[in-house]
Design a protein around this motif. Structure first.
Motif, mmCIF file in Angstrom:
data_model
loop_
_atom_site.group_PDB
_atom_site.id
_atom_site.type_symbol
_atom_site.label_atom_id
_atom_site.label_comp_id
_atom_site.label_asym_id
_atom_site.label_seq_id
_atom_site.Cartn_x
_atom_site.Cartn_y
_atom_site.Cartn_z
ATOM 1 N N GLU A 149 -35.875 -28.763 -53.334
ATOM 2 C CA GLU A 149 -34.421 -28.933 -53.346
ATOM 3 C C GLU A 149 -33.845 -29.012 -51.937
ATOM 4 N N PHE A 150 -34.382 -28.207 -51.009
ATOM 5 C CA PHE A 150 -33.806 -28.156 -49.670
ATOM 6 C C PHE A 150 -34.794 -28.525 -48.567
ATOM 7 N N SER A 151 -35.980 -28.954 -48.892
ATOM 8 C CA SER A 151 -36.967 -29.294 -47.874
ATOM 9 C C SER A 151 -37.901 -30.382 -48.386
ATOM 10 N N ALA A 152 -38.564 -31.034 -47.448
ATOM 11 C CA ALA A 152 -39.522 -32.083 -47.798
ATOM 12 C C ALA A 152 -40.625 -32.100 -46.752
ATOM 13 N N THR A 153 -41.803 -32.533 -47.174
ATOM 14 C CA THR A 153 -42.931 -32.708 -46.259
ATOM 15 C C THR A 153 -43.357 -34.165 -46.309
ATOM 16 N N LEU A 154 -43.487 -34.773 -45.118
ATOM 17 C CA LEU A 154 -43.849 -36.183 -45.022
ATOM 18 C C LEU A 154 -45.167 -36.326 -44.278
ATOM 19 N N GLU A 155 -45.945 -37.292 -44.715
ATOM 20 C CA GLU A 155 -47.176 -37.654 -44.010
ATOM 21 C C GLU A 155 -46.915 -38.971 -43.300
ATOM 22 N N LEU A 156 -47.103 -38.980 -41.969
ATOM 23 C CA LEU A 156 -46.749 -40.139 -41.164
ATOM 24 C C LEU A 156 -47.948 -41.011 -40.838
ATOM 25 N N GLY A 157 -47.683 -42.313 -40.801
ATOM 26 C CA GLY A 157 -48.676 -43.253 -40.313
ATOM 27 C C GLY A 157 -48.606 -43.332 -38.792
ATOM 28 N N GLU A 158 -49.251 -44.318 -38.226
ATOM 29 C CA GLU A 158 -49.304 -44.459 -36.774
ATOM 30 C C GLU A 158 -47.938 -44.856 -36.217
ATOM 31 N N ALA A 159 -47.521 -44.166 -35.156
ATOM 32 C CA ALA A 159 -46.256 -44.500 -34.502
ATOM 33 C C ALA A 159 -46.421 -45.803 -33.720
ATOM 34 N N ARG A 160 -45.367 -46.607 -33.710
ATOM 35 C CA ARG A 160 -45.418 -47.887 -33.011
ATOM 36 C C ARG A 160 -44.065 -48.161 -32.357
ATOM 37 N N GLU A 161 -44.120 -48.903 -31.260
ATOM 38 C CA GLU A 161 -42.887 -49.327 -30.612
ATOM 39 C C GLU A 161 -42.286 -50.484 -31.393
ATOM 40 N N VAL A 162 -40.969 -50.499 -31.491
ATOM 41 C CA VAL A 162 -40.272 -51.537 -32.238
ATOM 42 C C VAL A 162 -39.583 -52.464 -31.255
ATOM 43 N N ALA A 163 -39.919 -53.752 -31.318
ATOM 44 C CA ALA A 163 -39.402 -54.732 -30.357
ATOM 45 C C ALA A 163 -38.063 -55.297 -30.828
ATOM 46 N N ARG A 164 -37.028 -54.446 -30.810
ATOM 47 C CA ARG A 164 -35.698 -54.914 -31.193
ATOM 48 C C ARG A 164 -34.676 -54.625 -30.096
ATOM 49 N N GLU A 165 -35.155 -54.370 -28.867
ATOM 50 C CA GLU A 165 -34.259 -54.028 -27.776
ATOM 51 C C GLU A 165 -34.198 -55.155 -26.739
ATOM 52 N N HIS A 166 -33.139 -55.136 -25.936
ATOM 53 C CA HIS A 166 -33.012 -56.111 -24.850
ATOM 54 C C HIS A 166 -34.087 -55.856 -23.790
ATOM 55 N N PRO A 167 -34.373 -56.859 -22.946
ATOM 56 C CA PRO A 167 -35.384 -56.659 -21.890
ATOM 57 C C PRO A 167 -35.043 -55.521 -20.940
ATOM 58 N N GLN A 168 -33.758 -55.275 -20.726
ATOM 59 C CA GLN A 168 -33.299 -54.150 -19.917
ATOM 60 C C GLN A 168 -32.226 -53.401 -20.698
ATOM 61 N N ALA A 169 -32.050 -52.132 -20.366
ATOM 62 C CA ALA A 169 -31.017 -51.345 -21.032
ATOM 63 C C ALA A 169 -29.633 -51.933 -20.727
ATOM 64 N N VAL A 170 -28.777 -51.959 -21.749
ATOM 65 C CA VAL A 170 -27.395 -52.414 -21.596
ATOM 66 C C VAL A 170 -26.483 -51.210 -21.813
ATOM 67 N N THR A 171 -25.677 -50.894 -20.806
ATOM 68 C CA THR A 171 -24.722 -49.791 -20.899
ATOM 69 C C THR A 171 -23.318 -50.352 -21.062
ATOM 70 N N LEU A 172 -22.619 -49.878 -22.077
ATOM 71 C CA LEU A 172 -21.219 -50.239 -22.276
ATOM 72 C C LEU A 172 -20.357 -49.084 -21.774
ATOM 73 N N ALA A 173 -19.561 -49.338 -20.729
ATOM 74 C CA ALA A 173 -18.600 -48.359 -20.233
ATOM 75 C C ALA A 173 -17.239 -48.747 -20.803
ATOM 76 N N VAL A 174 -16.731 -47.948 -21.733
ATOM 77 C CA VAL A 174 -15.525 -48.328 -22.466
ATOM 78 C C VAL A 174 -14.458 -47.242 -22.338
ATOM 79 N N ALA A 175 -13.224 -47.684 -22.116
ATOM 80 C CA ALA A 175 -12.110 -46.752 -21.976
ATOM 81 C C ALA A 175 -11.819 -46.051 -23.295
ATOM 82 N N LEU A 176 -11.290 -44.853 -23.219
ATOM 83 C CA LEU A 176 -10.903 -44.101 -24.408
ATOM 84 C C LEU A 176 -9.801 -44.856 -25.153
ATOM 85 N N LEU A 177 -9.939 -44.935 -26.480
ATOM 86 C CA LEU A 177 -9.008 -45.674 -27.320
ATOM 87 C C LEU A 177 -8.421 -44.751 -28.378
ATOM 88 N N LYS A 178 -7.302 -45.156 -28.938
ATOM 89 C CA LYS A 178 -6.600 -44.337 -29.920
ATOM 90 C C LYS A 178 -7.266 -44.383 -31.291
#
Length: 228
Positions: A53-82
């Motif tokens: 009811e409140f917990s679960a146990t998972l068995e994991l396969g092999e971890a892998r990198e996922v190629a869904r990111e840009h070639p370099q990190a993109v940082t968005l610097a955004v002003a505070l909005l209402k």
């Protein structure tokens, strides 16, 4: 396939809290599979071994990198909005590939600062958006800082009405990319000059004036449209 954020990809994995409730809502049962990711770029397939009811146990396969990111990190610097505008920006910025969202305190912003509860909520929005968009990276949402504390960059852009420069004419993946977007009242001329001195190139988002919550999405969308 359901996706779950976890702290570490280690097997067997013990899960508690809201994620267990989600498993029950989805009517999953032992033997069913799902995807788990660590928010840092790794993902694995997991099989439910036990589901209480409140917990679960998972068995994991092999971890892998996922190629869904840009070639370099993109940082968005955004002003505070209402209101909920920041939540919308964080959600869409996550979908469009931002690796980091730096909140800004600016001269003309209607919101001077946000509290810890709002910041935590924005981080939850980023996590949920990462799940929905099948990213294995959850963007950092960083506490607000004054504009003057932005670092010098080698590849930065700021949306500025009247500029004739285009982002895609100058986008260079040899370094991290920084994008700056202002508040409802825009950046002051002094702020634009400060950004220029820190390596940000003023670019156009077209002949129309965009709302403060639209401009950052347009900046990220221009990059996403390159397909990289």
């Amino acid at each position: 396939m359901h996706r779950m954020r976890v702290e570490q990809l280690e097997s067997p994995l013990s899960v508690q809290g809201k994620e267990v409730r989600h498993l029950h809502v989805l009517r999953l049962k032992p033997g069913d599979t799902l995807a788990v990711f660590d928010g840092q770029g790794l993902e694995a397939e997991a099989r439910i071994v036990e589901l209480a009811e409140f917990s679960a146990t998972l068995e994991l396969g092999e971890a892998r990198e996922v190629a869904r990111e840009h070639p370099q990190a993109v940082t968005l610097a955004v002003a505070l909005l209402k209101g909920d505008k920041l939540s919308d920006v964080v959600r869409q910025a996550t979908e469009l590939g931002a690796a980091r969202i730096q909140l800004l305190q600016t001269r003309y912003a209607d919101v001077p600062d946000i509290g810890d509860n709002k910041l935590s909520r924005l981080r939850r929005v980023a996590e949920e958006a990462a799940k929905q968009s099948r990213r294995a990276v959850v963007p950092e949402v960083l506490a607000p800082v004054p504009l003057a504390r932005l670092p010098e960059v080698s590849c930065g852009f700021v949306a500025h009405p009247g500029s004739g420069e285009r982002l895609l004419d100058h986008l260079d993946w040899s370094a991290e990319v920084w994008l700056a977007s202002g508040p409802e009242g825009g950046f002051s001329e002094a702020e634009i000059e400060l950004l220029r001195s820190r390596g940000y190139r003023a670019i156009t988002l077209g002949p129309r004036i965009l709302r403060a919550e639209t401009a950052p999405v347009a900046l990220l969308g221009a990059i996403a449209a390159t397909g990289v």
